[in-house]
Every structure is written in C-alpha cells, then in structure tokens.
Design a protein around this motif. Structure first.
Motif, short mmCIF file in Angstrom:
data_model
loop_
_atom_site.label_atom_id
_atom_site.label_comp_id
_atom_site.label_asym_id
_atom_site.label_seq_id
_atom_site.Cartn_x
_atom_site.Cartn_y
_atom_site.Cartn_z
N LEU A 186 -4.09 1.05 0.93
CA LEU A 186 -4.89 1.82 2.08
C LEU A 186 -4.57 2.73 2.74
O LEU A 186 -5.41 3.67 3.11
N TYR A 187 -3.55 4.07 2.23
CA TYR A 187 -3.18 5.17 2.77
C TYR A 187 -3.04 5.89 1.66
O TYR A 187 -3.40 7.34 2.01
N PHE A 188 -4.25 5.50 0.37
CA PHE A 188 -3.92 6.32 -1.01
C PHE A 188 -5.65 6.46 -1.09
O PHE A 188 -6.07 6.57 -2.26
N GLY A 189 -6.74 6.05 -0.48
CA GLY A 189 -8.06 5.66 -0.55
C GLY A 189 -7.93 4.41 -1.76
O GLY A 189 -8.87 4.28 -2.93
N PHE A 190 -7.24 3.66 -1.66
CA PHE A 190 -7.08 2.19 -2.07
C PHE A 190 -7.39 2.43 -3.93
O PHE A 190 -7.68 2.28 -4.89
N LYS A 191 -6.47 3.87 -4.44
CA LYS A 191 -6.67 4.44 -5.86
C LYS A 191 -4.95 4.56 -6.14
O LYS A 191 -4.51 5.40 -5.53
N PHE A 236 -4.57 -1.25 -4.69
CA PHE A 236 -5.75 -0.55 -4.04
C PHE A 236 -4.94 -0.37 -2.46
O PHE A 236 -5.19 -1.17 -1.36
N ARG A 250 -1.90 10.50 -9.67
CA ARG A 250 -3.57 9.74 -9.66
C ARG A 250 -4.51 10.91 -10.71
O ARG A 250 -5.55 10.12 -11.30
N THR A 251 -3.73 12.36 -10.75
CA THR A 251 -4.44 13.59 -11.40
C THR A 251 -4.02 13.48 -12.67
O THR A 251 -4.63 14.23 -13.39
N SER A 301 0.48 -1.01 0.14
CA SER A 301 -0.02 0.25 -0.16
C SER A 301 0.43 1.44 -0.08
O SER A 301 0.11 2.05 -0.20
N ASP A 331 0.71 14.97 -8.70
CA ASP A 331 0.23 13.69 -8.46
C ASP A 331 -0.75 13.23 -9.53
O ASP A 331 -1.26 12.92 -10.42
N SER A 338 2.91 3.31 -1.79
CA SER A 338 2.41 4.19 -3.43
C SER A 338 4.24 4.61 -3.62
O SER A 338 3.99 5.65 -3.23
#
Length: 192
Positions: A96-101, A94, A32-33, A15, A30, A17
């Motif tokens: 845990l520490y990053f909203g499962f993303k 998925f 993710r964005t 987890s 980031d 990332s």
C-alpha cells in the motif's frame, strides 16, 4: 470482526517494504529501479551487498512471523489464520505504501509459514537454502520452496492451512513467471 482486523493489520504490516526502507536509510539504489527491479533480498544483494540484503531478509521474514503472531493474539485458528498469513504476503507483493510495487514474497512467505508451524517453516527455508546454495538459482529455490510449503503444513500442522498457503504459493510462482522463462532459456542470473 477480529478476523477482518487481523487480516487488515497483516496486509498493512506486509506492505512495509524492508528493501525500499533499507535503500532509503542506507542511501543505496532503489531496488524497484535497479537490478531486477524487485524489492526483495536477492536484488538488494546484487545492488547493495550482503549486509543490506541480510537486513532485508530478516525484516521480510519477521513481518511474516509477526503478522501470524498477531493472528494468534486475536485467537484465530485454521483457515482464517491462514488467510492472515496470505494477507501479509499480498501486502509484501502489493504494498500500500509504495505504489503497490513490492517484492516477490518469498521471505515473507517463509516468515508466515514459520509462524503457522515452526517445523514447516524450517523445512521450507532448508529447501530454499539447499537449492539456492547448490544450484545458485534463487528463483528456482523460491519456486520449489513455496510449492512444498502447503505440503509441509498439511503433514506437520493443520489441513486448514493448505488452501491459504496454496494461494501464497500460486502468488509467489506467478511473480516468478519471468524467472521461469529465463530458467527455461538458461539465461537466469545465478547468485554470486
């Protein structure tokens, strides 16, 4: 009980990332964005460059190897050790520490396979590298490498690793479903 503890540790380790942590440390976008929206080394390469991508790749590989080594320290073997490996990849996908993303799990998958069988991990990485650097498609390289990983483990390690690594392959391939559509449509981005 020790098996459950090792599986939980592997998930929590997975987890972490590396892509997200590196983006915060280096004050870059980031993952993710930005770019593909994937928290993995290939996207970091596109949005932050080679140096940061190499750090992410190394971190994601290492957490996979370390998770399996922890399983070895708990004296786990066969199928259960394979589940520890699977838990680390699930943690990456998925977190845990990053909203499962998280990311798509490829580098962590290579890391866990290296931990299970050095020769299988080297072959998996070699397949990925050969395809990625000749055809320039990281996604295609990833899909083929993870599909071959259970076969390598079946040949060079233990049959008990086959099912857990087949689960890893299924998860990673599922995470690449959009890439597969783009590959079919010939719209997939190549590695620069």
């Amino acid at each position: 009980m020790t098996a459950l503890i090792a599986i939980i540790i592997a998930y929590l380790l997975g987890s972490i990332s590396t892509a997200i942590v590196a983006s915060k440390l280096f004050k870059t976008a980031d993952p993710r964005t930005e770019g593909s929206g994937n928290a993995g080394a290939t996207n970091v390469l596109r949005i932050a460059g080679k140096q940061q991508a190499a750090i992410v790749l190394a971190g994601d590989l290492l957490k996979g190897v370390i998770a399996v080594w922890i399983g070895h320290l708990f004296h786990l073997h066969g199928f259960i050790l394979g589940l520890v490996a699977f838990a680390a990849v699930v943690g990456h996908v998925f977190p845990l520490y990053f909203g499962f993303k998280g990311g798509k799990g490829v580098a962590t998958a290579i890391g866990v396979v290296l931990g299970l069988s050095l020769i299988s991990g080297i072959l998996m990485a070699a397949v990925w590298g050969a395809i990625a650097f000749t055809l320039r498609y990281a996604s295609l390289a990833s899909i083929i490498a993870v599909i071959l990983a259970p076969v390598f483990l079946l040949i060079f390690a233990k049959a008990a690793f086959f099912f857990p690594t087949a689960l890893i392959a299924a998860l990673v391939v599922w995470k690449h479903k959009e890439n597969m559509t783009r590959l079919q449509n010939k719209t997939e981005s190549k590695i620069a």
